[in-house]
Design an enzyme around this catalytic site. Sequence first.
Site, mmCIF file in Angstrom:
data_model
loop_
_atom_site.group_PDB
_atom_site.id
_atom_site.type_symbol
_atom_site.label_atom_id
_atom_site.label_comp_id
_atom_site.label_asym_id
_atom_site.label_seq_id
_atom_site.Cartn_x
_atom_site.Cartn_y
_atom_site.Cartn_z
ATOM 1 N N ASP A 95 -140.818 -53.696 -51.099
ATOM 2 C CA ASP A 95 -140.951 -53.158 -52.453
ATOM 3 C C ASP A 95 -142.376 -52.649 -52.662
ATOM 4 O O ASP A 95 -142.593 -51.679 -53.394
ATOM 5 C CB ASP A 95 -140.631 -54.240 -53.493
ATOM 6 C CG ASP A 95 -139.262 -54.851 -53.274
ATOM 7 O OD1 ASP A 95 -138.315 -54.412 -53.929
ATOM 8 O OD2 ASP A 95 -139.148 -55.748 -52.422
ATOM 9 N N GLU B 66 -140.419 -45.079 -59.606
ATOM 10 C CA GLU B 66 -139.166 -44.687 -58.989
ATOM 11 C C GLU B 66 -138.075 -44.852 -60.032
ATOM 12 O O GLU B 66 -137.951 -45.906 -60.646
ATOM 13 C CB GLU B 66 -138.875 -45.543 -57.761
ATOM 14 C CG GLU B 66 -137.676 -45.038 -56.987
ATOM 15 C CD GLU B 66 -137.497 -45.742 -55.665
ATOM 16 O OE1 GLU B 66 -138.122 -45.313 -54.673
ATOM 17 O OE2 GLU B 66 -136.741 -46.720 -55.631
ATOM 18 N N ASP C 223 -142.373 -49.572 -58.085
ATOM 19 C CA ASP C 223 -140.972 -49.670 -57.668
ATOM 20 C C ASP C 223 -140.355 -50.748 -58.553
ATOM 21 O O ASP C 223 -140.512 -51.938 -58.287
ATOM 22 C CB ASP C 223 -140.873 -50.047 -56.190
ATOM 23 C CG ASP C 223 -139.438 -50.184 -55.718
ATOM 24 O OD1 ASP C 223 -138.551 -49.501 -56.272
ATOM 25 O OD2 ASP C 223 -139.191 -50.981 -54.790
#
Length: 193
Positions: free
Chosen positions: A153, A80, A20
């Site tokens: 996260d 992501e 992420d």
Amino acid sequence: MDKEPKIQTQTKEKIILGIDPGTNVMGFGLILVKGNKYTLLQFGVIHLKKYSDHALKLKKIFEKISQILEEFSPDAVALEAPFFGQNVQSMLKLGRAQGVAMAAALAREIAITEYSPKKVKQSVTGNGNASKEQVAEMLKTLLNIKELPQLLDATDALAVALCHHFHEGRLQTRGRSGGWKSFINENPGRIKK
């Protein structure tokens, strides 16, 4: 009548690293996949807020992701994709952070795949508009996480890894397998000369 001996086939194990991206906090999560079963290996965050210089943050991202790649030797890296926001400078910095993480994987010839935040949430919770907390709670159940981290996260990164597992084989990847070369070979009529 003699019975035929059963042939045992071994299911290949695979490690997926989910990332992420972030410029202040970058989440990472690793899962081990064996057949259709998956288990949690490790997850956490890379703290970058303490570095005021953006170039130094990028260096630290590259070093930490390289260290994780060295330690766990993942077969795939899933990231992501950044979402589009109003602040162009923030988007630029986030794209650089993502690019550095991608470069660390590509330098080791590890296939990378990007997923939109909506696709990740949809894959894990069934709802593309789920909150970070809903994603974390679902992962707690799916991966038997005893205690959720303070910074989500880390669970977001695990969600990306799990999303990759759920979608693997259905998407083109960039790196060792598939990628643009395969796309061009399979779709010659879509390329303008």
